[in-house]
Design an enzyme around this catalytic site. Structure first.
Site, PDB file in Angstrom:
ATOM      1  N   GLY A 232      -2.585  -1.789  -7.402  1.00  0.00           N
ATOM      2  CA  GLY A 232      -1.440  -2.688  -7.464  1.00  0.00           C
ATOM      3  C   GLY A 232      -1.620  -3.784  -8.508  1.00  0.00           C
ATOM      4  CD  GLN A 233       0.000  -6.398 -12.994  1.00  0.00           C
ATOM      5  OE1 GLN A 233      -0.503  -5.338 -13.394  1.00  0.00           O
ATOM      6  NE2 GLN A 233      -0.312  -7.580 -13.486  1.00  0.00           N
TER       7      GLN A 233
ATOM      8  CD  GLN B 203      -8.889  -4.574  -6.768  1.00  0.00           C
ATOM      9  OE1 GLN B 203      -9.699  -5.092  -6.026  1.00  0.00           O
ATOM     10  NE2 GLN B 203      -7.826  -3.941  -6.310  1.00  0.00           N
TER      11      GLN B 203
ATOM     12  CG  HIS C 242      -1.861  -1.086   1.372  1.00  0.00           C
ATOM     13  ND1 HIS C 242      -1.761  -2.048   2.359  1.00  0.00           N
ATOM     14  CD2 HIS C 242      -2.966  -1.402   0.651  1.00  0.00           C
ATOM     15  CE1 HIS C 242      -2.768  -2.898   2.247  1.00  0.00           C
ATOM     16  NE2 HIS C 242      -3.507  -2.545   1.207  1.00  0.00           N
TER      17      HIS C 242
END
Ligand code: AMP
Length: 285
Positions: free
Chosen positions: A148-149, A154, A37
């Site tokens: 994020g990858q 998503q 994060h």
């Protein structure tokens, strides 16, 4: 740094920042913040002048048998980390603020892309994700949002939703942050005991096995999946949910790698469901 659960206060603060000519960066999270994060926040700080982090454990993206109740919520610690990182605003609404008290009737759905991978095993999950992201985007009205990858499906689904609905923001994808042994950092890693934690390296080892075989010239998907499955099976775990090599745009399974491919897997290990992925590109080889 301001912390609020109020939608109107969030809107007012973002509006004031925008009136000062600031670019708004947004990092949606479910809290239990970790270095993954923080890398998103860092990217937002580098690209924007006013950074909003949302902390919201979104109930609509959890299935009935999933970990909504037990999901970690170290709110004070999360806020301290955000402050350290120079975040301007933490938006931490209650579920009632986001959804009201009755069952929701308005949903945003992305079809087909959500049928594969995590969507196949978690019906309704992506509907929850796209609905909450739409709400959050409409509240924060960011110029850029950072994902994020690590959650490859998503981010693909969100990118598609933003493009198809002409939402006026840019999606920025940040690389997966890993522990030193390759395990992708995740809030759910804390569910693992010591033995499961060491077994959890099998996800990245399986992905690396695939990468190595592709570098050596393998292109047919079936043997690649067999090789990854073998690595995963060597670690005693609760079961493989999927091992897939997919088209990077449609997420349809591939029979052979031609240019770019998403190699993705999901594994149950004790109480945790862990996912990981890598992108493979053979277009120039
Ligand atoms: P979550 O709090 O799990 O909903 O994640 C919030 C955001 O952080 C999502 O965009 C995730 O893809 C991203 N994220 C989670 N883990 C990692 C990681 N290890 N590396 C990079 N981004 C991550």
């Amino acid at each position: 740094m301001q912390i609020t659960e109020s939608i109107s206060r969030t809107r007012a603060m973002v509006r004031a920042a925008r009136e000062q000519g600031k670019h708004i960066g947004f990092v949606p999270t479910m809290g239990a913040l970790h270095v993954g994060h923080l890398s998103l926040i860092e990217a937002a700080k580098a690209a924007c002048d006013f950074v909003v982090v949302s902390i919201f454990v979104n109930p609509t993206q959890f299935g009935p048998a999933e970990d909504l109740a037990s999901y970690p919520r170290p709110f004070e610690q999360d806020c301290a980390l955000c402050k350290e990182q120079g975040v301007d605003l933490v938006f931490a609404p209650t579920p009632e603020k986001m959804y009201g008290t009755a069952d929701p009737v308005t949903w945003v759905t992305v079809e087909r892309l959500t049928d594969h991978l995590c969507g196949a095993a978690r019906p309704g999950h992506f509907r929850g994700v796209t609905t909450v992201c739409t709400k959050l985007f409409n509240i924060v009205l960011p110029d850029m949002a950072f994902f994020g990858q690590k959650d490859a499906q998503q981010v693909l689904v969100i990118q598609r939703m933003v493009a198809d609905l002409y939402m006026p923001l840019t999606i920025h994808i940040c690389p997966t942050i890993r522990e030193s042994d390759g395990l992708a950092v995740s809030s759910r890693n804390q569910y693992l005991n010591a033995e499961q934690r060491s077994q959890a390296t099998c996800l990245y080892r399986a992905l690396q096995t695939c990468q190595t075989l592709v570098t050596e010239g393998s292109r047919d998907v079936e043997p690649l999946i067999a090789a990854m499955t073998k690595v995963l099976n060597e670690a005693a775990h609760g079961g493989i949910e999927y091992v897939n090599i997919s088209d990077v745009q449609t997420l349809e399974p591939l029979a052979r790698i031609k240019d770019r491919a998403l190699v993705a897997l999901a594994v149950h290990l004790g109480p945790a469901r862990l996912i990981d992925n890598i992108l493979i590109d053979v277009s120039e080889s």
